[in-house]
Design a protein around this motif. Structure first.
Motif, PDB file in Angstrom:
ATOM      1  N   MET A   1     -76.796  37.870  -8.733  1.00  0.00           N
ATOM      2  CA  MET A   1     -75.705  37.770  -9.673  1.00  0.00           C
ATOM      3  C   MET A   1     -74.445  37.300  -8.938  1.00  0.00           C
ATOM      4  O   MET A   1     -74.096  37.851  -7.911  1.00  0.00           O
ATOM      5  CB  MET A   1     -75.481  39.131 -10.318  1.00  0.00           C
ATOM      6  N   ILE A   2     -73.801  36.296  -9.469  1.00  0.00           N
ATOM      7  CA  ILE A   2     -72.570  35.780  -8.875  1.00  0.00           C
ATOM      8  C   ILE A   2     -71.393  36.638  -9.318  1.00  0.00           C
ATOM      9  O   ILE A   2     -71.222  36.895 -10.501  1.00  0.00           O
ATOM     10  CB  ILE A   2     -72.323  34.316  -9.306  1.00  0.00           C
ATOM     11  N   ARG A   3     -70.604  37.068  -8.354  1.00  0.00           N
ATOM     12  CA  ARG A   3     -69.399  37.830  -8.682  1.00  0.00           C
ATOM     13  C   ARG A   3     -68.235  36.853  -8.781  1.00  0.00           C
ATOM     14  O   ARG A   3     -67.848  36.237  -7.797  1.00  0.00           O
ATOM     15  CB  ARG A   3     -69.110  38.864  -7.611  1.00  0.00           C
ATOM     16  N   LEU A   4     -67.726  36.710  -9.983  1.00  0.00           N
ATOM     17  CA  LEU A   4     -66.618  35.790 -10.225  1.00  0.00           C
ATOM     18  C   LEU A   4     -65.312  36.561 -10.339  1.00  0.00           C
ATOM     19  O   LEU A   4     -65.288  37.708 -10.784  1.00  0.00           O
ATOM     20  CB  LEU A   4     -66.852  35.008 -11.513  1.00  0.00           C
ATOM     21  N   PRO A   5     -64.207  35.916  -9.962  1.00  0.00           N
ATOM     22  CA  PRO A   5     -62.910  36.555 -10.145  1.00  0.00           C
ATOM     23  C   PRO A   5     -62.585  36.686 -11.631  1.00  0.00           C
ATOM     24  O   PRO A   5     -63.221  36.057 -12.480  1.00  0.00           O
ATOM     25  CB  PRO A   5     -61.920  35.597  -9.473  1.00  0.00           C
ATOM     26  N   ALA A   6     -61.603  37.490 -11.924  1.00  0.00           N
ATOM     27  CA  ALA A   6     -61.178  37.668 -13.315  1.00  0.00           C
ATOM     28  C   ALA A   6     -60.625  36.351 -13.867  1.00  0.00           C
ATOM     29  O   ALA A   6     -60.117  35.518 -13.122  1.00  0.00           O
ATOM     30  CB  ALA A   6     -60.110  38.753 -13.395  1.00  0.00           C
ATOM     31  N   ASP A   7     -60.756  36.177 -15.179  1.00  0.00           N
ATOM     32  CA  ASP A   7     -60.188  34.984 -15.822  1.00  0.00           C
ATOM     33  C   ASP A   7     -58.683  34.931 -15.589  1.00  0.00           C
ATOM     34  O   ASP A   7     -58.018  35.968 -15.548  1.00  0.00           O
ATOM     35  CB  ASP A   7     -60.438  35.018 -17.329  1.00  0.00           C
ATOM     36  N   ASP A   8     -58.177  33.720 -15.437  1.00  0.00           N
ATOM     37  CA  ASP A   8     -56.739  33.527 -15.259  1.00  0.00           C
ATOM     38  C   ASP A   8     -56.299  32.475 -16.269  1.00  0.00           C
ATOM     39  O   ASP A   8     -56.457  31.280 -16.053  1.00  0.00           O
ATOM     40  CB  ASP A   8     -56.432  33.084 -13.831  1.00  0.00           C
ATOM     41  N   ARG A   9     -55.784  32.907 -17.384  1.00  0.00           N
ATOM     42  CA  ARG A   9     -55.416  32.005 -18.482  1.00  0.00           C
ATOM     43  C   ARG A   9     -54.091  31.291 -18.264  1.00  0.00           C
ATOM     44  O   ARG A   9     -53.748  30.383 -19.013  1.00  0.00           O
ATOM     45  CB  ARG A   9     -55.360  32.778 -19.801  1.00  0.00           C
ATOM     46  N   GLU A  10     -53.344  31.669 -17.257  1.00  0.00           N
ATOM     47  CA  GLU A  10     -52.064  30.993 -16.999  1.00  0.00           C
ATOM     48  C   GLU A  10     -52.279  29.532 -16.565  1.00  0.00           C
ATOM     49  O   GLU A  10     -51.806  28.622 -17.223  1.00  0.00           O
ATOM     50  CB  GLU A  10     -51.267  31.767 -15.943  1.00  0.00           C
ATOM     51  N   PRO A  11     -53.017  29.279 -15.479  1.00  0.00           N
ATOM     52  CA  PRO A  11     -53.220  27.882 -15.069  1.00  0.00           C
ATOM     53  C   PRO A  11     -54.312  27.173 -15.871  1.00  0.00           C
ATOM     54  O   PRO A  11     -54.368  25.953 -15.908  1.00  0.00           O
ATOM     55  CB  PRO A  11     -53.596  27.972 -13.609  1.00  0.00           C
ATOM     56  N   SER A  12     -55.210  27.956 -16.483  1.00  0.00           N
ATOM     57  CA  SER A  12     -56.332  27.367 -17.205  1.00  0.00           C
ATOM     58  C   SER A  12     -56.503  28.067 -18.552  1.00  0.00           C
ATOM     59  O   SER A  12     -57.374  28.917 -18.730  1.00  0.00           O
ATOM     60  CB  SER A  12     -57.602  27.512 -16.360  1.00  0.00           C
ATOM     61  N   PRO A  13     -55.662  27.699 -19.532  1.00  0.00           N
ATOM     62  CA  PRO A  13     -55.655  28.417 -20.803  1.00  0.00           C
ATOM     63  C   PRO A  13     -56.940  28.302 -21.621  1.00  0.00           C
ATOM     64  O   PRO A  13     -57.270  29.209 -22.384  1.00  0.00           O
ATOM     65  CB  PRO A  13     -54.475  27.817 -21.553  1.00  0.00           C
ATOM     66  N   ARG A  14     -57.700  27.248 -21.467  1.00  0.00           N
ATOM     67  CA  ARG A  14     -58.913  27.076 -22.285  1.00  0.00           C
ATOM     68  C   ARG A  14     -60.101  27.879 -21.766  1.00  0.00           C
ATOM     69  O   ARG A  14     -60.808  28.510 -22.529  1.00  0.00           O
ATOM     70  CB  ARG A  14     -59.298  25.614 -22.382  1.00  0.00           C
ATOM     71  N   THR A  15     -60.340  27.824 -20.467  1.00  0.00           N
ATOM     72  CA  THR A  15     -61.529  28.487 -19.929  1.00  0.00           C
ATOM     73  C   THR A  15     -61.220  29.724 -19.106  1.00  0.00           C
ATOM     74  O   THR A  15     -62.074  30.591 -18.969  1.00  0.00           O
ATOM     75  CB  THR A  15     -62.324  27.527 -19.021  1.00  0.00           C
ATOM     76  N   GLY A  16     -60.036  29.783 -18.520  1.00  0.00           N
ATOM     77  CA  GLY A  16     -59.707  30.890 -17.637  1.00  0.00           C
ATOM     78  C   GLY A  16     -60.289  30.714 -16.251  1.00  0.00           C
ATOM     79  O   GLY A  16     -60.083  31.539 -15.369  1.00  0.00           O
ATOM     80  N   CYS A  17     -61.031  29.631 -16.049  1.00  0.00           N
ATOM     81  CA  CYS A  17     -61.645  29.378 -14.744  1.00  0.00           C
ATOM     82  C   CYS A  17     -60.666  28.635 -13.841  1.00  0.00           C
ATOM     83  O   CYS A  17     -59.990  27.707 -14.261  1.00  0.00           O
ATOM     84  CB  CYS A  17     -62.912  28.545 -14.901  1.00  0.00           C
ATOM     85  N   THR A  18     -60.640  29.047 -12.587  1.00  0.00           N
ATOM     86  CA  THR A  18     -59.754  28.439 -11.607  1.00  0.00           C
ATOM     87  C   THR A  18     -60.569  27.933 -10.427  1.00  0.00           C
ATOM     88  O   THR A  18     -61.799  28.044 -10.417  1.00  0.00           O
ATOM     89  CB  THR A  18     -58.723  29.472 -11.106  1.00  0.00           C
ATOM     90  N   ARG A  19     -59.889  27.430  -9.428  1.00  0.00           N
ATOM     91  CA  ARG A  19     -60.556  26.967  -8.220  1.00  0.00           C
ATOM     92  C   ARG A  19     -61.373  28.098  -7.595  1.00  0.00           C
ATOM     93  O   ARG A  19     -62.448  27.876  -7.061  1.00  0.00           O
ATOM     94  CB  ARG A  19     -59.522  26.445  -7.232  1.00  0.00           C
ATOM     95  N   ALA A  20     -60.855  29.312  -7.668  1.00  0.00           N
ATOM     96  CA  ALA A  20     -61.565  30.459  -7.099  1.00  0.00           C
ATOM     97  C   ALA A  20     -62.930  30.660  -7.759  1.00  0.00           C
ATOM     98  O   ALA A  20     -63.885  31.086  -7.106  1.00  0.00           O
ATOM     99  CB  ALA A  20     -60.725  31.723  -7.241  1.00  0.00           C
ATOM    100  N   HIS A  21     -63.052  30.356  -9.040  1.00  0.00           N
ATOM    101  CA  HIS A  21     -64.339  30.454  -9.731  1.00  0.00           C
ATOM    102  C   HIS A  21     -65.323  29.430  -9.169  1.00  0.00           C
ATOM    103  O   HIS A  21     -66.491  29.727  -8.935  1.00  0.00           O
ATOM    104  CB  HIS A  21     -64.166  30.235 -11.235  1.00  0.00           C
ATOM    105  N   GLY A  22     -64.858  28.216  -8.968  1.00  0.00           N
ATOM    106  CA  GLY A  22     -65.706  27.175  -8.391  1.00  0.00           C
ATOM    107  C   GLY A  22     -66.129  27.511  -6.970  1.00  0.00           C
ATOM    108  O   GLY A  22     -67.278  27.294  -6.586  1.00  0.00           O
ATOM    109  N   GLU A  23     -65.198  28.056  -6.189  1.00  0.00           N
ATOM    110  CA  GLU A  23     -65.518  28.445  -4.819  1.00  0.00           C
ATOM    111  C   GLU A  23     -66.561  29.561  -4.798  1.00  0.00           C
ATOM    112  O   GLU A  23     -67.488  29.533  -3.983  1.00  0.00           O
ATOM    113  CB  GLU A  23     -64.254  28.896  -4.094  1.00  0.00           C
TER     114      GLU A  23
END
Length: 63
Positions: A1-23
């Motif tokens: 299971m991949i542990r992803l950071p919490a959604d961040d809607r400030e820089p990415s209002p549609r998905t909440g995914c940031t560079r940290a999610h991709g990393e």
């Protein structure tokens, strides 16, 4: 299971995914295929249909 950071809607209002999610996803990929490595880790034989071509080990990662 991949542990992803919490959604961040400030820089990415549609998905909440940031560079940290991709990393996090990219960091998890090698661990996900490790069970399919040959003993010398030169080739990964992932189960599925017949292989069309062989992976050259870490070549896609620029190694």
């Amino acid at each position: 299971m991949i542990r992803l950071p919490a959604d961040d809607r400030e820089p990415s209002p549609r998905t909440g995914c940031t560079r940290a999610h991709g990393e996090a996803a990219a960091d998890a990929l090698p661990a996900a295929v490790a069970p399919y490595a040959t003993p010398d880790r030169a080739l990964y034989r992932v189960t599925g249909g017949p292989a069309v071509h062989r992976s050259a080990g870490a070549e896609p990662y620029g190694a």
